[in-house]
Design a protein around this motif. Structure first.
Motif, PDB file in Angstrom:
ATOM      1  N   ASN A 280      25.690  41.029  55.681  1.00 39.83           N
ATOM      2  CA  ASN A 280      26.351  40.052  56.550  1.00 39.83           C
ATOM      3  C   ASN A 280      27.278  39.125  55.770  1.00 39.83           C
ATOM      4  O   ASN A 280      27.701  38.091  56.288  1.00 39.83           O
ATOM      5  CB  ASN A 280      25.310  39.202  57.289  1.00 39.83           C
ATOM      6  N   ALA A 281      27.570  39.492  54.523  1.00 39.71           N
ATOM      7  CA  ALA A 281      28.407  38.653  53.672  1.00 39.71           C
ATOM      8  C   ALA A 281      29.652  39.400  53.213  1.00 39.71           C
ATOM      9  O   ALA A 281      29.678  40.627  53.131  1.00 39.71           O
ATOM     10  CB  ALA A 281      27.615  38.177  52.453  1.00 39.71           C
ATOM     11  N   ALA A 282      30.681  38.623  52.928  1.00 40.35           N
ATOM     12  CA  ALA A 282      31.875  39.115  52.249  1.00 40.35           C
ATOM     13  C   ALA A 282      32.245  38.068  51.213  1.00 40.35           C
ATOM     14  O   ALA A 282      32.079  36.863  51.445  1.00 40.35           O
ATOM     15  CB  ALA A 282      33.024  39.331  53.223  1.00 40.35           C
ATOM     16  N   ALA A 283      32.719  38.521  50.043  1.00 45.84           N
ATOM     17  CA  ALA A 283      32.958  37.571  48.956  1.00 45.84           C
ATOM     18  C   ALA A 283      34.208  37.942  48.177  1.00 45.84           C
ATOM     19  O   ALA A 283      34.581  39.112  48.080  1.00 45.84           O
ATOM     20  CB  ALA A 283      31.751  37.522  48.012  1.00 45.84           C
ATOM     21  N   ALA A 284      34.825  36.909  47.595  1.00 44.37           N
ATOM     22  CA  ALA A 284      36.031  37.103  46.789  1.00 44.37           C
ATOM     23  C   ALA A 284      35.959  36.242  45.539  1.00 44.37           C
ATOM     24  O   ALA A 284      35.476  35.112  45.578  1.00 44.37           O
ATOM     25  CB  ALA A 284      37.277  36.744  47.585  1.00 44.37           C
ATOM     26  N   ILE A 285      36.463  36.788  44.438  1.00 45.29           N
ATOM     27  CA  ILE A 285      36.676  36.009  43.229  1.00 45.29           C
ATOM     28  C   ILE A 285      38.174  35.873  43.030  1.00 45.29           C
ATOM     29  O   ILE A 285      38.903  36.873  42.976  1.00 45.29           O
ATOM     30  CB  ILE A 285      36.022  36.661  42.000  1.00 45.29           C
ATOM     31  N   LEU A 286      38.608  34.628  42.919  1.00 44.20           N
ATOM     32  CA  LEU A 286      40.019  34.332  42.709  1.00 44.20           C
ATOM     33  C   LEU A 286      40.275  34.023  41.236  1.00 44.20           C
ATOM     34  O   LEU A 286      39.378  34.088  40.406  1.00 44.20           O
ATOM     35  CB  LEU A 286      40.440  33.140  43.584  1.00 44.20           C
ATOM     36  N   THR A 287      41.477  33.662  40.940  1.00 41.56           N
ATOM     37  CA  THR A 287      41.938  33.346  39.596  1.00 41.56           C
ATOM     38  C   THR A 287      40.985  32.419  38.837  1.00 41.56           C
ATOM     39  O   THR A 287      40.379  31.522  39.418  1.00 41.56           O
ATOM     40  CB  THR A 287      43.329  32.690  39.679  1.00 41.56           C
ATOM     41  N   GLY A 288      40.849  32.650  37.535  1.00 43.71           N
ATOM     42  CA  GLY A 288      39.997  31.789  36.733  1.00 43.71           C
ATOM     43  C   GLY A 288      39.674  32.411  35.387  1.00 43.71           C
ATOM     44  O   GLY A 288      39.625  33.634  35.266  1.00 43.71           O
ATOM     45  N   MET A 289      39.464  31.566  34.383  1.00 36.86           N
ATOM     46  CA  MET A 289      39.098  32.076  33.061  1.00 36.86           C
ATOM     47  C   MET A 289      37.579  32.222  32.961  1.00 36.86           C
ATOM     48  O   MET A 289      36.837  31.526  33.636  1.00 36.86           O
ATOM     49  CB  MET A 289      39.635  31.170  31.955  1.00 36.86           C
ATOM     50  N   GLY A 290      37.155  33.165  32.130  1.00 37.04           N
ATOM     51  CA  GLY A 290      35.731  33.377  31.932  1.00 37.04           C
ATOM     52  C   GLY A 290      35.215  34.546  32.746  1.00 37.04           C
ATOM     53  O   GLY A 290      35.955  35.453  33.134  1.00 37.04           O
ATOM     54  N   LYS A 291      33.902  34.520  33.019  1.00 38.27           N
ATOM     55  CA  LYS A 291      33.266  35.643  33.715  1.00 38.27           C
ATOM     56  C   LYS A 291      32.372  35.184  34.857  1.00 38.27           C
ATOM     57  O   LYS A 291      31.636  35.981  35.448  1.00 38.27           O
ATOM     58  CB  LYS A 291      32.439  36.462  32.727  1.00 38.27           C
TER      59      LYS A 291
END
Length: 348
Positions: A280-291
């Motif tokens: 039931n989830a959707a997720a996004a990772i946007l710009t950024g340094m690291g992990k």
């Protein structure tokens, strides 16, 4: 980008001679940093930038004759240099520092309001680490022309018991400001971790709330995740997690050690989303340094949720998205303007 085989060359810009001395002494303790100059005002700084060609600038925002944000807006389009804002954490400072992030600053560090002589030196290791990270950021992104607009997303017919999770760091203030207005008023509840110091997230949430169809607020412990509401994790001292009680999702704010140098951490949020919301989830990772967020995104995908990361071309820093993609956490990689559509489609 700076050559990693040599020290990072730093120009310190601050109207306080005391602050300049403390920062300079702290940086000189790190063999990977070279302080090439100091300036007490933007006019001197401009001349030194041309003469010295520093890799990174540290910039105060509250200075006489011209504030740091105005200076940033003037030099970034013509002479893009990674800039770390070191600002006193006042209400006014929070607003102006947020504007600095939107104008191209790659990081903001909260300067102690009291006891600078005792407290600022304690921050030396953290400041130095963030300066070296800033040196790797390609700020030429901020003067690119012709970026495509984000398309508004049509409403979902069913939004109950769905959660959208978003994580971002360097460049995320601008990215979120572009995509959040694309979500419709009845979009599934959104939970966001944007790496920011404490005191800045309330101001950022207020700003997003004025431009979005959804309600956007800084999260409080126990807030319910509802269609049409976006909750931004408070910066500073606590992690944000999603919990489920019956058919309701809520957020909890919990103290804990920094994860991936961050508190709140994207990984902490995403792992709770994977456990509590799953498909039931959707997720996004946007710009950024690291992990930060890579492991959590993988867990959401493994639990049946939809996942996406921002592509390199539209990212200020293709760090967090790249690590997540290589780890296998992303079912797709997309330009920023497509991410709202992909998140919404994943929940249909």
């Amino acid at each position: 980008m700076t050559n990693r085989n040599r020290a990072v060359r730093v120009l310190i810009v601050d109207d306080s001679a005391l602050v300049r001395r403390i920062l300079s002494d702290g940086m000189r303790r790190d063999p990977e940093i070279e302080v090439v100059g100091e300036a007490s005002n933007p006019y001197t700084a401009r001349d030194l930038m041309v003469e010295l060609q520093p890799d990174v600038i540290t910039l105060d925002v509250e200075m006489p004759r011209m504030d740091g944000v105005t200076f940033l807006k003037r030099f970034m389009p013509v002479m893009p240099i990674p800039t770390v804002v070191i600002s006193s954490l006042t209400r006014q400072g929070a607003r102006i520092s947020l504007e600095a992030l939107e104008s191209g600053a790659v990081d903001v560090i909260a300067k102690p309001q009291l006891g600078v002589v005792d407290e600022l030196p304690k921050m030396t290791d953290d400041i130095n680490r963030r300066i070296k990270a800033a040196a790797a950021v390609n700020v030429a992104y901020f003067k690119r022309a012709g970026r495509r607009d984000v398309e508004a997303v049509s409403s979902l017919s069913e939004t109950t018991d769905k959660v959208i999770a978003i994580g971002a760091s360097t460049g995320g203030v601008e990215a979120l400001s572009r995509i959040m207005p694309a979500f419709p008023a009845n979009a599934p509840g959104i939970v966001i971790v944007q790496h920011m110091p404490g005191g800045f997230t309330a101001t950022f949430a207020e700003r997003l709330n004025t431009i979005c169809k959804m309600q956007v607020k800084e999260a409080e412990d126990g807030d319910r995740i509802l269609p049409g509401r976006a909750l931004l994790a408070p910066g500073g001292l606590r992690h944000m997690t999603v919990v489920r009680s019956g058919g309701q999702y809520r957020v909890e704010l919990n103290e804990g050690a920094a994860v991936n140098y961050s508190r709140p951490s994207v990984d902490v949020l995403f792992k709770s989303v994977a456990q509590m919301a799953g498909r039931n989830a959707a997720a996004a990772i946007l710009t950024g340094m690291g992990k930060d967020g890579a492991e959590g995104l993988l867990q959401i995908r493994q639990a049946g949720g939809g996942t996406v990361v921002q592509d390199e071309a539209t990212s200020v820093v293709f760090g967090m998205p790249q690590v997540a993609y290589k780890l296998g956490g992303a079912s797709s990689i997309a330009p920023l303007e497509k991410i709202p559509f992909l998140l919404m489609r994943a929940l249909q």
